[in-house]
Motif scaffolding. Structure first.
Motif, PDB file in Angstrom:
ATOM      1  N   GLY A   1      65.342  26.321  34.844  1.00 60.23           N
ATOM      2  CA  GLY A   1      63.935  26.242  34.460  1.00 60.23           C
ATOM      3  C   GLY A   1      63.559  24.854  33.964  1.00 60.23           C
ATOM      4  N   ILE A   2      64.409  24.293  33.114  1.00 62.24           N
ATOM      5  CA  ILE A   2      64.119  22.950  32.599  1.00 62.24           C
ATOM      6  C   ILE A   2      64.104  21.937  33.743  1.00 62.24           C
ATOM      7  N   ALA A   3      65.067  22.034  34.677  1.00 63.68           N
ATOM      8  CA  ALA A   3      65.121  21.088  35.812  1.00 63.68           C
ATOM      9  C   ALA A   3      63.890  21.236  36.706  1.00 63.68           C
ATOM     10  N   PHE A   4      63.460  22.493  36.935  1.00 61.71           N
ATOM     11  CA  PHE A   4      62.273  22.697  37.765  1.00 61.71           C
ATOM     12  C   PHE A   4      61.031  22.101  37.120  1.00 61.71           C
ATOM     13  N   ILE A   5      60.879  22.310  35.840  1.00 63.09           N
ATOM     14  CA  ILE A   5      59.733  21.728  35.129  1.00 63.09           C
ATOM     15  C   ILE A   5      59.808  20.207  35.171  1.00 63.09           C
ATOM     16  N   LEU A   6      61.005  19.684  35.033  1.00 63.36           N
ATOM     17  CA  LEU A   6      61.170  18.234  35.097  1.00 63.36           C
ATOM     18  C   LEU A   6      60.802  17.705  36.497  1.00 63.36           C
ATOM     19  N   GLY A   7      61.184  18.466  37.580  1.00 63.71           N
ATOM     20  CA  GLY A   7      60.818  18.069  38.945  1.00 63.71           C
ATOM     21  C   GLY A   7      59.314  18.069  39.138  1.00 63.71           C
ATOM     22  N   LEU A   8      58.635  19.088  38.628  1.00 65.36           N
ATOM     23  CA  LEU A   8      57.179  19.113  38.701  1.00 65.36           C
ATOM     24  C   LEU A   8      56.570  17.928  37.980  1.00 65.36           C
ATOM     25  N   ALA A   9      57.175  17.568  36.834  1.00 71.19           N
ATOM     26  CA  ALA A   9      56.658  16.413  36.107  1.00 71.19           C
ATOM     27  C   ALA A   9      56.829  15.133  36.925  1.00 71.19           C
ATOM     28  N   PHE A  10      57.986  14.982  37.588  1.00 76.33           N
ATOM     29  CA  PHE A  10      58.192  13.795  38.432  1.00 76.33           C
ATOM     30  C   PHE A  10      57.175  13.756  39.579  1.00 76.33           C
ATOM     31  N   ALA A  11      56.939  14.912  40.211  1.00 79.32           N
ATOM     32  CA  ALA A  11      55.971  14.972  41.316  1.00 79.32           C
ATOM     33  C   ALA A  11      54.580  14.612  40.829  1.00 79.32           C
TER      34      ALA A  11
ATOM     35  N   ILE B   1      37.125   4.272  40.007  1.00 76.22           N
ATOM     36  CA  ILE B   1      36.492   5.516  40.452  1.00 76.22           C
ATOM     37  C   ILE B   1      37.338   6.672  39.927  1.00 76.22           C
ATOM     38  N   SER B   2      36.746   7.627  39.257  1.00 74.37           N
ATOM     39  CA  SER B   2      37.469   8.803  38.754  1.00 74.37           C
ATOM     40  C   SER B   2      37.824   9.731  39.892  1.00 74.37           C
ATOM     41  N   ARG B   3      38.983  10.429  39.721  1.00 74.03           N
ATOM     42  CA  ARG B   3      39.452  11.329  40.768  1.00 74.03           C
ATOM     43  C   ARG B   3      38.602  12.581  40.799  1.00 74.03           C
ATOM     44  N   ARG B   4      38.617  13.147  42.027  1.00 73.40           N
ATOM     45  CA  ARG B   4      37.885  14.392  42.196  1.00 73.40           C
ATOM     46  C   ARG B   4      38.710  15.559  41.669  1.00 73.40           C
ATOM     47  N   ALA B   5      38.078  16.671  41.460  1.00 73.53           N
ATOM     48  CA  ALA B   5      38.758  17.874  41.008  1.00 73.53           C
ATOM     49  C   ALA B   5      39.615  18.445  42.125  1.00 73.53           C
ATOM     50  N   LEU B   6      40.868  18.864  41.768  1.00 77.74           N
ATOM     51  CA  LEU B   6      41.815  19.397  42.747  1.00 77.74           C
ATOM     52  C   LEU B   6      41.696  20.898  42.828  1.00 77.74           C
ATOM     53  N   ASP B   7      41.940  21.407  44.059  1.00 79.83           N
ATOM     54  CA  ASP B   7      41.961  22.850  44.239  1.00 79.83           C
ATOM     55  C   ASP B   7      43.362  23.284  44.642  1.00 79.83           C
ATOM     56  N   LEU B   8      43.528  24.568  44.974  1.00 80.87           N
ATOM     57  CA  LEU B   8      44.851  25.100  45.292  1.00 80.87           C
ATOM     58  C   LEU B   8      45.440  24.421  46.523  1.00 80.87           C
ATOM     59  N   GLU B   9      44.660  24.161  47.504  1.00 78.94           N
ATOM     60  CA  GLU B   9      45.141  23.501  48.710  1.00 78.94           C
ATOM     61  C   GLU B   9      45.651  22.109  48.394  1.00 78.94           C
ATOM     62  N   ASP B  10      44.971  21.433  47.482  1.00 79.47           N
ATOM     63  CA  ASP B  10      45.428  20.096  47.080  1.00 79.47           C
ATOM     64  C   ASP B  10      46.795  20.178  46.413  1.00 79.47           C
ATOM     65  N   TYR B  11      46.981  21.192  45.536  1.00 83.40           N
ATOM     66  CA  TYR B  11      48.281  21.329  44.856  1.00 83.40           C
ATOM     67  C   TYR B  11      49.387  21.638  45.855  1.00 83.40           C
ATOM     68  N   ILE B  12      49.060  22.440  46.877  1.00 82.78           N
ATOM     69  CA  ILE B  12      50.067  22.736  47.892  1.00 82.78           C
ATOM     70  C   ILE B  12      50.409  21.475  48.666  1.00 82.78           C
ATOM     71  N   ASP B  13      49.395  20.672  48.966  1.00 78.93           N
ATOM     72  CA  ASP B  13      49.658  19.409  49.657  1.00 78.93           C
ATOM     73  C   ASP B  13      50.497  18.470  48.807  1.00 78.93           C
ATOM     74  N   ILE B  14      50.222  18.454  47.488  1.00 76.32           N
ATOM     75  CA  ILE B  14      51.009  17.594  46.599  1.00 76.32           C
ATOM     76  C   ILE B  14      52.458  18.039  46.587  1.00 76.32           C
ATOM     77  N   ALA B  15      52.682  19.366  46.486  1.00 76.01           N
ATOM     78  CA  ALA B  15      54.048  19.876  46.496  1.00 76.01           C
ATOM     79  C   ALA B  15      54.738  19.563  47.806  1.00 76.01           C
ATOM     80  N   ARG B  16      54.001  19.669  48.935  1.00 74.09           N
ATOM     81  CA  ARG B  16      54.590  19.362  50.229  1.00 74.09           C
ATOM     82  C   ARG B  16      54.955  17.883  50.317  1.00 74.09           C
ATOM     83  N   ARG B  17      54.059  17.011  49.816  1.00 77.83           N
ATOM     84  CA  ARG B  17      54.324  15.577  49.898  1.00 77.83           C
ATOM     85  C   ARG B  17      55.489  15.152  49.003  1.00 77.83           C
TER      86      ARG B  17
END
Length: 571
Positions: free
Chosen positions: A489-499, A14-30
């Motif tokens: 900046g590089i570390a932050f981008i790398l953290g986002l990539a890991f998340a 099953i393909s994933r649904r489209a994410l919105d801003l709230e989803d991205y905030i939840d991902i960052a929180r998780r």
């Protein structure tokens, strides 16, 4: 939302649904730990690197080569190398292995101690060569004589040593420029001196050969042709004058011979005939024939002499020679005819004298004797004149012979001139070329001496320091805050990539939106997750301890780097 069934595994994709801003905030929180952790590590690592790197100071100096202080219209320069090329040559010498090795091992500088302890000298030399920057900048002027300026920079952690090293490089440039000028001047002086000595020896040799040639061919040289022609003309005039004098003597001799013959005839008539006899008269045919015969003989003699002189100069086919021979033959014929006629007349006269003797004529009287005495005196006088003329003729013949020898000499010289003219012209051309080369080398030697004098007086091209070596107050590199910012900046981008990676691997339903989207069922309510309180507290305590330890380690690392920086830059 779309779904597909895999026949091999039986799973439904099953393909994933489209994410919105709230989803991205939840991902960052998780996955906040996967974002904050690498970012914190990047900040610590960037700070440690930025403040652990040593300061690098740059000291710079500006130099220029100024043109000669004396105009080239007064003193010509002998340097044939462009200034930019000279600077490049000096740069190659100063950046050579020997020069840099001497700077590194100079106890007053003591450069690259730590590098020398761990690396070979060749690697340290290459590192120093990379730390030295020399840039040439044109200041102006024409292409060949423009003034060139160049800057010298040296990058080193110790600002005082950086300045001292630049000062040492400046000194090396000045010494190299002076040594180069002195070396070039010595080479030029030596070369010009050797060339001048060789040219002088060659010129002396050619002068000696030319002098010997002139001595050996004295009188035959082309420049003496005019004198030889003038002497030859004078000798020919003297020869003509001698011929004229001999012709006059011949005419006088003919007259004297005629007169003598007449006197003898009269003397004979007095002795053979009586007073009335007309045989001895000067007007008798015999006397006239004798006079003509003597004149012809003298003419023949003079013509033969002239012909002999012409044959010395010209050949048998020359027109004047042929005319002289023809004229001589005609005179021979006339003389032979006259001689034959005179013989006949003489025979008749002798026959008449015999007849008179047979007839018994008496001798002359006293008057006749007196006349005979007078005639004898005249005969003696004429004989004396004839002897005098003969002596004059003998002198003229000697002069004619000497004159002929001189004519032969000068004619030989003129003939020899054409034979040696080419050789003599070649020798003169070689001597002129050698003399011109010697004079040119003397001029060049004068220029080199003037150039050396300018070098001693420091009036020629000089290497001047426009800006002395600077003492840097602030390091040129590294840019620490740029390193910290870039690391963060590089570390932050790398953290986002890991998340993001973690979120992509997690296929569970996270909220009501996922339930509605993937089940297509209505949701009446949601029940919160019930966990063990003790277990939850334990997880929180472990997380708190881990993050506390990470922060403390990071602070310690950053503090250590700050302390290292402060102790190394401000001892």
């Amino acid at each position: 939302m779309t779904a597909s069934v895999s026949p091999a595994s039986g799973y439904i994709a099953i393909s994933r649904r489209a994410l919105d801003l709230e989803d991205y905030i939840d991902i960052a929180r998780r996955h906040v730990g996967w974002i904050v952790g690498p970012t914190l590590a990047g900040i610590v690592i960037a700070c440690v690197i930025a403040f652990a790197l040593p300061n690098v100071y740059v000291s710079s100096a500006e130099m220029q080569i100024t043109p000669p202080q004396i105009s080239e219209s007064i003193v010509k320069t002998t340097t044939n190398q462009l200034l930019n090329d000279r600077i490049s040559q000096m740069q190659s010498e100063i950046l050579s292995r020997t020069s840099l090795s001497a700077l590194i091992q100079d106890p007053r500088l003591s450069l690259y101690k730590s590098d020398l302890a761990s690396k070979p000298l060749e690697d340290v030399i290459e590192k120093m060569r990379g730390d030295i920057k020399i840039q040439i900048d044109s200041v102006g002027g024409d292409l060949s004589r423009r003034t060139s300026a160049f800057s010298i920079k040296f990058y080193y952690p110790d600002r005082l040593k950086a300045q001292q090293t630049v000062q040492a490089l400046v000194t090396k440039f000045e010494d190299s420029n002076q040594n180069t000028q002195n070396t070039v001047q010595k080479v030029e002086n030596s070369y010009v001196h050797d060339q001048l000595a060789e040219s002088k020896a060659k010129l002396d040799q050619l002068n000696e050969q030319l002098t010997k040639f002139r001595i050996d061919n004295q009188g035959k040289l082309p420049e003496q042709s005019t004198v030889n022609i003038a002497y030859l003309t004078s000798l020919q005039q003297q020869s003509n004058s001698i011929n004229d004098s001999m012709n006059r003597l011949a005419q006088d001799r003919v007259q004297l011979d005629t007169q003598l013959q007449n006197l003898h005839s009269r003397m004979e008539l007095y002795s053979m005939f009586d007073k009335d006899a007309a045989a001895a008269s000067p007007s008798t045919p015999i006397a006239r024939q004798n006079e003509q015969l003597l004149l012809l003989n003298r003419t023949i003699e003079n013509t033969e002499t002239s012909l002999a002189q012409m044959l010395k100069t010209y050949n048998e086919n020359y027109p004047d020679v042929r005319d002289a021979k023809n004229r001589l033959q005609v005179i021979y014929d006339q003389r032979d005819k006259l001689q034959k006629k005179q013989d006949q007349e003489q025979a008749k006269l002798e026959a008449a004298a015999k007849e008179n003797q047979t007839s018994g004529k008496k001798p002359t009287n006293f008057a006749e004797a007196q006349s005979i005495t007078q005639l004898q005196g005249q005969i003696d006088q004429v004989n004396t004149l004839i002897k005098t003329k003969e002596m004059e003729r003998s002198d003229l013949l000697k002069k004619q012979t000497e004159n002929g020898k001189q004519l032969d000499i000068y004619q030989g010289r003129l003939a020899a001139t054409s034979g040696i003219e080419a050789t003599y012209a070649e020798m003169q051309a070689n001597q002129r070329t050698a003399a011109e080369k010697y004079q040119e080398l003397q001029r060049v030697q004068g220029l080199t001496e003037q150039s050396g004098e300018m070098l001693q007086r420091k009036a020629g091209e000089q290497l001047e320091v426009l800006d002395p070596p600077s003492l840097p107050t602030q390091p040129t590199k590294p840019n620490r805050w740029l390193i910290v910012g870039a690391g963060t900046g590089i570390a932050f981008i790398l953290g986002l990539a890991f998340a993001g990676v973690r979120e992509a691997k997690d296929t569970s339903l996270k909220n009501l939106k996922d339930v509605r989207a993937y089940t297509n069922l209505p949701v009446l309510s949601s029940i919160p997750l019930l966990e063990n309180t003790l277990l939850v507290r334990r997880k929180r305590r472990v997380a708190y301890l881990a993050w506390s330890a990470a922060v403390i380690v990071g602070l310690l690392a950053v503090s250590a780097s700050f302390y290292y920086y402060s102790t190394t830059t401000h001892p």
